[in-house]
Design a protein around this motif. Structure first.
Motif, PDB file in Angstrom:
ATOM      1  N   HIS A 153       0.856  -1.186   0.000  1.00  0.00           N
ATOM      2  CA  HIS A 153       0.000   0.000   0.000  1.00  0.00           C
ATOM      3  C   HIS A 153       0.895   1.241   0.000  1.00  0.00           C
ATOM      4  O   HIS A 153       1.950   1.255   0.658  1.00  0.00           O
ATOM      5  CB  HIS A 153      -0.888  -0.016   1.252  1.00  0.00           C
ATOM      6  N   ASP A 171     -13.293 -10.758   4.724  1.00  0.00           N
ATOM      7  CA  ASP A 171     -12.354 -11.181   3.684  1.00  0.00           C
ATOM      8  C   ASP A 171     -11.776 -12.560   4.000  1.00  0.00           C
ATOM      9  O   ASP A 171     -11.581 -13.390   3.112  1.00  0.00           O
ATOM     10  CB  ASP A 171     -11.202 -10.188   3.563  1.00  0.00           C
ATOM     11  N   ASP A 187      -9.454  -9.438  -6.306  1.00  0.00           N
ATOM     12  CA  ASP A 187      -9.596  -8.072  -5.788  1.00  0.00           C
ATOM     13  C   ASP A 187      -8.872  -7.901  -4.460  1.00  0.00           C
ATOM     14  O   ASP A 187      -8.485  -6.782  -4.096  1.00  0.00           O
ATOM     15  CB  ASP A 187     -11.074  -7.711  -5.613  1.00  0.00           C
ATOM     16  N   ALA A 190      -5.141  -6.302  -4.443  1.00  0.00           N
ATOM     17  CA  ALA A 190      -4.823  -4.888  -4.640  1.00  0.00           C
ATOM     18  C   ALA A 190      -4.182  -4.346  -3.363  1.00  0.00           C
ATOM     19  O   ALA A 190      -4.511  -4.785  -2.261  1.00  0.00           O
ATOM     20  CB  ALA A 190      -6.090  -4.110  -4.968  1.00  0.00           C
ATOM     21  N   ARG A 192      -3.848  -2.772  -0.186  1.00  0.00           N
ATOM     22  CA  ARG A 192      -4.936  -2.346   0.698  1.00  0.00           C
ATOM     23  C   ARG A 192      -4.551  -2.588   2.148  1.00  0.00           C
ATOM     24  O   ARG A 192      -3.657  -3.360   2.450  1.00  0.00           O
ATOM     25  CB  ARG A 192      -6.234  -3.121   0.358  1.00  0.00           C
ATOM     26  N   LEU A 193      -5.261  -1.900   3.027  1.00  0.00           N
ATOM     27  CA  LEU A 193      -5.075  -2.049   4.471  1.00  0.00           C
ATOM     28  C   LEU A 193      -6.406  -2.483   5.077  1.00  0.00           C
ATOM     29  O   LEU A 193      -7.457  -1.993   4.682  1.00  0.00           O
ATOM     30  CB  LEU A 193      -4.623  -0.730   5.095  1.00  0.00           C
ATOM     31  N   PRO A 228      -6.210   3.735   6.821  1.00  0.00           N
ATOM     32  CA  PRO A 228      -6.509   3.146   5.512  1.00  0.00           C
ATOM     33  C   PRO A 228      -7.013   4.139   4.477  1.00  0.00           C
ATOM     34  O   PRO A 228      -6.821   3.950   3.285  1.00  0.00           O
ATOM     35  CB  PRO A 228      -7.585   2.115   5.839  1.00  0.00           C
TER      36      PRO A 228
END
Length: 229
Positions: A153, A171, A187, A190, A192-193, A228
């Motif tokens: 990220h 998730d 997806d 990607a 991400r946090l 985030p």
């Protein structure tokens, strides 16, 4: 990259209770290193279950228990291309509940380790893949796993160019869904946090994998909080 992580009962107990219905079955290890045993959560026919596995994946088809190349991390870009990780990604995904992971970065005083942890003190859920290997001569069975990594990220670029796959609780359930197609998980790769993180500077004491106690995560400076959004 993810080359060390911490696990304490206080942090991960609720995850194991919620997902498996049982308390955390392992011992605390604040400095888990590759080739050591850690506890992961996987899907079995009757539901989620805890599994003790070596952090260095040995594919089921390997001739030996110790692959010649490093398999403690699995790059998300290679999961469907690699003969080592292809089947585990399709059929044997797991979650690694931890307190946080360590990363090293350059500083005026040399390489400085940081313990990256949820800012609220809760658990961090890392996406992984696991496999089961059997010694044909002795019938010994070895369970092992790798932590999946993704591009970093932007807010963590100062620390490293890769990061472990970090999952929210929803998730994590999608990641372990044995009926869901792997394509639906892309997806998650990607940068991400999963929430606010705190990168806590800690001492070089953690650099020695034989050191396992609370001193490994003791701050030596102010944490860098990463939001985030």
């Amino acid at each position: 990259m993810c080359g060390r992580f911490s696990t304490t009962r206080k942090v991960v107990e609720d995850v194991f209770l919620a997902m498996t219905g049982e308390p955390f079955p392992g011992e605390e290890n604040l400095n888990t290193a590759p080739t050591e045993t850690a506890w992961v959560v996987r899907w079995k026919a009757e539901g989620y279950a805890a599994l003790a596995a070596r952090w260095w994946l040995t594919p089921y088809w390997s001739k030996t228990a110790a692959p010649r190349y490093a398999t403690f991390n699995a790059k998300c870009e290679n999961l469907e291309k690699s003969g080592t990780f292809r089947d585990p990604f399709r059929y044997r995904r797991c979650v690694v509940p931890v307190g946080g992971f360590y990363e090293w970065t350059d500083s005026p005083l040399g390489r400085l380790p940081y313990h990256v942890e949820p800012a609220d003190g809760g658990p961090l859920l890392l996406g992984g893949v696991w496999d089961r290997w059997r010694d044909r001569k002795t019938e010994e069975v070895l369970y092992s796993f790798a932590v999946v990594t993704t591009p970093v990220h932007p807010k963590l670029e100062w620390l490293h160019d890769r990061q472990p796959l970090m999952l929210s609780r929803a998730d994590a359930e999608a990641w372990m869904d044995h009926e869901g197609p792997p394509d639906a998980l892309r997806d998650l790769f990607a940068p991400r946090l999963p929430g606010a993180l705190a990168a806590v500077p800690v001492s070089s004491y953690v650099g020695n994998a034989r050191n396992k106690g609370s001193r490994c995560t003791e701050p030596i400076g102010d944490a860098v909080v990463v939001e985030p959004a």
